[in-house]
Design a protein around this motif. Structure first.
Motif, PDB file in Angstrom:
ATOM      1  N   ALA A 184       0.830  -1.207   0.000  1.00 22.69           N
ATOM      2  CA  ALA A 184       0.000   0.000   0.000  1.00 22.69           C
ATOM      3  C   ALA A 184       0.861   1.252   0.000  1.00 22.69           C
ATOM      4  CB  ALA A 184      -0.935  -0.007   1.215  1.00 22.69           C
ATOM      5  N   SER A 185       1.924   1.230   0.777  1.00 25.66           N
ATOM      6  CA  SER A 185       2.818   2.386   0.841  1.00 25.66           C
ATOM      7  C   SER A 185       3.490   2.639  -0.501  1.00 25.66           C
ATOM      8  CB  SER A 185       3.868   2.163   1.930  1.00 25.66           C
ATOM      9  OG  SER A 185       4.810   3.209   1.958  1.00 25.66           O
ATOM     10  N   GLN A 223      -8.127   8.755  15.981  1.00 23.15           N
ATOM     11  CA  GLN A 223      -6.976   8.093  16.599  1.00 23.15           C
ATOM     12  C   GLN A 223      -7.328   6.649  16.968  1.00 23.15           C
ATOM     13  OE1 GLN A 223      -6.417  11.410  19.551  1.00 23.15           O
ATOM     14  NE2 GLN A 223      -4.244  11.029  19.118  1.00 23.15           N
ATOM     15  N   ALA A 224      -8.503   6.445  17.521  1.00 26.03           N
ATOM     16  CA  ALA A 224      -8.921   5.093  17.895  1.00 26.03           C
ATOM     17  C   ALA A 224      -9.043   4.213  16.660  1.00 26.03           C
ATOM     18  CB  ALA A 224     -10.246   5.150  18.648  1.00 26.03           C
ATOM     19  N   TYR A 225      -9.583   4.770  15.583  1.00 25.93           N
ATOM     20  CA  TYR A 225      -9.717   3.997  14.337  1.00 25.93           C
ATOM     21  C   TYR A 225      -8.334   3.609  13.807  1.00 25.93           C
ATOM     22  CZ  TYR A 225     -11.205   2.747   9.614  1.00 25.93           C
ATOM     23  OH  TYR A 225     -11.432   2.068   8.434  1.00 25.93           O
ATOM     24  N   LEU A 226      -7.404   4.546  13.801  1.00 24.72           N
ATOM     25  CA  LEU A 226      -6.053   4.268  13.307  1.00 24.72           C
ATOM     26  C   LEU A 226      -5.367   3.190  14.149  1.00 24.72           C
ATOM     27  CD1 LEU A 226      -4.975   7.948  12.589  1.00 24.72           C
ATOM     28  CD2 LEU A 226      -5.214   6.146  10.875  1.00 24.72           C
ATOM     29  N   GLU A 227      -5.554   3.245  15.453  1.00 27.63           N
ATOM     30  CA  GLU A 227      -4.939   2.239  16.323  1.00 27.63           C
ATOM     31  C   GLU A 227      -5.564   0.865  16.104  1.00 27.63           C
ATOM     32  OE1 GLU A 227      -5.358   3.887  20.184  1.00 27.63           O
ATOM     33  OE2 GLU A 227      -3.992   5.568  19.779  1.00 27.63           O
ATOM     34  N   GLU A 228      -6.857   0.828  15.880  1.00 29.67           N
ATOM     35  CA  GLU A 228      -7.541  -0.451  15.676  1.00 29.67           C
ATOM     36  C   GLU A 228      -7.164  -1.089  14.344  1.00 29.67           C
ATOM     37  OE1 GLU A 228     -12.125  -2.237  15.352  1.00 29.67           O
ATOM     38  OE2 GLU A 228     -11.775  -0.124  15.890  1.00 29.67           O
ATOM     39  N   HIS A 229      -6.906  -0.269  13.327  1.00 32.37           N
ATOM     40  CA  HIS A 229      -6.647  -0.778  11.976  1.00 32.37           C
ATOM     41  C   HIS A 229      -5.197  -0.575  11.539  1.00 32.37           C
ATOM     42  CE1 HIS A 229     -10.962  -1.429  11.145  1.00 32.37           C
ATOM     43  NE2 HIS A 229     -11.147  -0.340  11.872  1.00 32.37           N
ATOM     44  N   GLU A 232      -3.506  -2.764   8.897  1.00 34.23           N
ATOM     45  CA  GLU A 232      -4.113  -2.837   7.573  1.00 34.23           C
ATOM     46  C   GLU A 232      -3.696  -1.621   6.743  1.00 34.23           C
ATOM     47  OE1 GLU A 232      -8.311  -2.944   8.265  1.00 34.23           O
ATOM     48  OE2 GLU A 232      -8.086  -4.294   9.988  1.00 34.23           O
ATOM     49  N   PRO A 233      -3.733  -1.740   5.412  1.00 32.40           N
ATOM     50  CA  PRO A 233      -3.533  -0.549   4.578  1.00 32.40           C
ATOM     51  C   PRO A 233      -4.666   0.444   4.808  1.00 32.40           C
ATOM     52  CG  PRO A 233      -3.277  -2.567   3.289  1.00 32.40           C
ATOM     53  CD  PRO A 233      -3.853  -2.967   4.606  1.00 32.40           C
ATOM     54  N   ILE A 234      -4.348   1.675   5.178  1.00 29.76           N
ATOM     55  CA  ILE A 234      -5.351   2.677   5.522  1.00 29.76           C
ATOM     56  C   ILE A 234      -5.066   3.951   4.738  1.00 29.76           C
ATOM     57  CG2 ILE A 234      -6.417   4.019   7.380  1.00 29.76           C
ATOM     58  CD1 ILE A 234      -5.416   2.012   9.359  1.00 29.76           C
ATOM     59  N   THR A 235      -6.117   4.601   4.254  1.00 27.24           N
ATOM     60  CA  THR A 235      -5.989   5.917   3.647  1.00 27.24           C
ATOM     61  C   THR A 235      -6.700   6.944   4.526  1.00 27.24           C
ATOM     62  OG1 THR A 235      -8.033   5.765   2.349  1.00 27.24           O
ATOM     63  CG2 THR A 235      -6.022   4.846   1.354  1.00 27.24           C
ATOM     64  N   VAL A 236      -6.321   8.203   4.364  1.00 30.71           N
ATOM     65  CA  VAL A 236      -6.977   9.272   5.117  1.00 30.71           C
ATOM     66  C   VAL A 236      -8.461   9.317   4.779  1.00 30.71           C
ATOM     67  CG1 VAL A 236      -7.075  11.765   5.484  1.00 30.71           C
ATOM     68  CG2 VAL A 236      -4.864  10.615   5.318  1.00 30.71           C
ATOM     69  N   GLY A 244     -17.089  10.435   9.733  1.00 30.77           N
ATOM     70  CA  GLY A 244     -18.147  11.315   9.261  1.00 30.77           C
ATOM     71  C   GLY A 244     -17.705  12.720   8.904  1.00 30.77           C
ATOM     72  N   VAL A 245     -16.445  12.872   8.476  1.00 27.84           N
ATOM     73  CA  VAL A 245     -15.949  14.190   8.064  1.00 27.84           C
ATOM     74  C   VAL A 245     -15.230  14.048   6.730  1.00 27.84           C
ATOM     75  CG1 VAL A 245     -15.730  15.035  10.421  1.00 27.84           C
ATOM     76  CG2 VAL A 245     -13.789  13.893   9.331  1.00 27.84           C
ATOM     77  N   GLY A 246     -14.814  15.167   6.146  1.00 31.62           N
ATOM     78  CA  GLY A 246     -14.061  15.145   4.903  1.00 31.62           C
ATOM     79  C   GLY A 246     -12.574  14.928   5.161  1.00 31.62           C
ATOM     80  N   PRO A 247     -11.833  14.402   4.181  1.00 32.99           N
ATOM     81  CA  PRO A 247     -10.400  14.142   4.363  1.00 32.99           C
ATOM     82  C   PRO A 247      -9.601  15.389   4.718  1.00 32.99           C
ATOM     83  CG  PRO A 247     -11.207  12.990   2.419  1.00 32.99           C
ATOM     84  CD  PRO A 247     -12.314  13.891   2.870  1.00 32.99           C
TER      85      PRO A 247
END
Length: 322
Positions: A184-185, A223-229, A232-236, A244-247
């Motif tokens: 992903a990186s 922050q909680a979402y980032l720590e939980e995942h 995994e490959p994650i995007t902003v 529920g917000v924009g990038p």
């Protein structure tokens, strides 16, 4: 960790033009080149590495060749080490000399090359488009590339350096390409570099206006979402959608409340997970610093070691030996 598809590799070396033609067709689909020249002196070598959506092709062969190609659903660009390469479609023609860089036309085109050694990098065009959407407002007719040649000699050099790095990385048996975070990186790096190197609609689109303010509670949820995942490959964009917000609003909120971006926070989390693994694993069972670094998305052991020393005051190998 999430399951990861295996890295697919193939290599071929031959002096038979017919074998080379079938090999090119097998890897490149509609590429069925015709050769012209001395068959007795013909040489052909090819290495292809596919890791998820990313592919690195390295080919070297003598004789003149030409073929019809496309249309393509992937972004592809060539860095030529030796020889000449020419793209011709309905409206454009690009000659790539030795040391040069060029983008494959997406529509039907004719390719002609002479005595080449070169590297082709391939990623899905939709990946590049998603990266473009994060940077600017979508143009009226959507994202598209506008030219085949780099925007400047400096940008040509930037792609050549990236191509050389990916080629060298792809030949290493333990490069970590089987790790989803690494893939992903690298894919994101290729997409971002392609947008900077080759003319496209993001260079003329209007930039997104200032985002609305985001509450600190949203940053905490992110922050909680980032720590939980983190594994995994994650995007902003994924994190922002989950909150529920924009990038761009999330990016601005992280800068305002934490002083760094969501992806910088994610790197901190992954560095902490790598530290946890270095403390927990047994080096006698074959665990290595490089392997743990790749598992958590660090493609460069050197950069991982620098970041680790800054955070924990010692080299990661010292932690592993303890």
């Amino acid at each position: 960790m999430t399951d990861s598809p295996p890295v697919w590799r193939t290599e071929l070396s031959t002096r038979d033009p017919d074998v080379a033609r079938e090999a090119i067709a097998g890897v490149c689909g509609e590429h069925r080149p015709r050769f012209r020249g001395n068959r007795r002196d013909f040489r052909f070598a090819m290495r292809v590495v596919r890791a998820g959506p990313l592919a690195v092709h390295r080919a070297a062969h003598t004789m003149d060749a030409w073929t019809e190609s496309g249309p393509h659903s992937n972004f592809m660009a060539v860095h030529l080490v030796r020889g000449r390469f020419r793209f011709v479609d309905r409206e454009r023609e690009l000659l790539v000399p030795a040391g040069g860089v060029g983008r494959y036309p997406l529509r039907r085109s004719v390719l002609h090359w002479v005595d080449v050694v070169g590297t082709v990098i391939q990623v899905p065009l939709e990946q590049v488009a998603r990266t473009a959407d994060r940077q600017v407002e979508a143009p009226p007719h959507g994202f598209r590339f506008l030219g085949l040649a780099p925007v400047s000699p400096a940008m040509s050099d930037a792609w050549a350096h990236l191509s050389t790095f990916l080629h060298r990385l792809s030949v290493l048996p333990d490069a970590g390409l089987d790790q989803p975070l690494m893939r992903a990186s690298l894919t994101d790096l290729i997409a971002s570099t392609a947008l900077a190197v080759f003319p496209n609609t993001t260079m003329t689109a209007s930039y997104v206006p200032e985002p609305r303010r985001v509450a600190p509670s949203v940053v905490r949820r992110a922050q909680a979402y980032l720590e939980e995942h983190a594994a995994e490959p994650i995007t902003v964009a994924q994190v922002a959608a989950a909150c529920g917000v924009g990038p761009r609003g999330l990016q601005a909120a992280f800068q305002r409340h934490l002083g760094h971006s969501p992806l910088a926070y994610l790197r901190q989390v992954r560095l902490a997970r790598a530290h946890r693994d270095l403390v927990a694993v047994d080096p006698a069972r074959g665990a290595t610093v490089a392997g743990i670094a790749r598992r958590w998305g660090w493609s460069s052991p050197g950069r991982f070691a620098v970041a680790y020393r800054e955070a924990y005051g010692e080299h990661p190998s010292e932690t592993l030996r303890k």
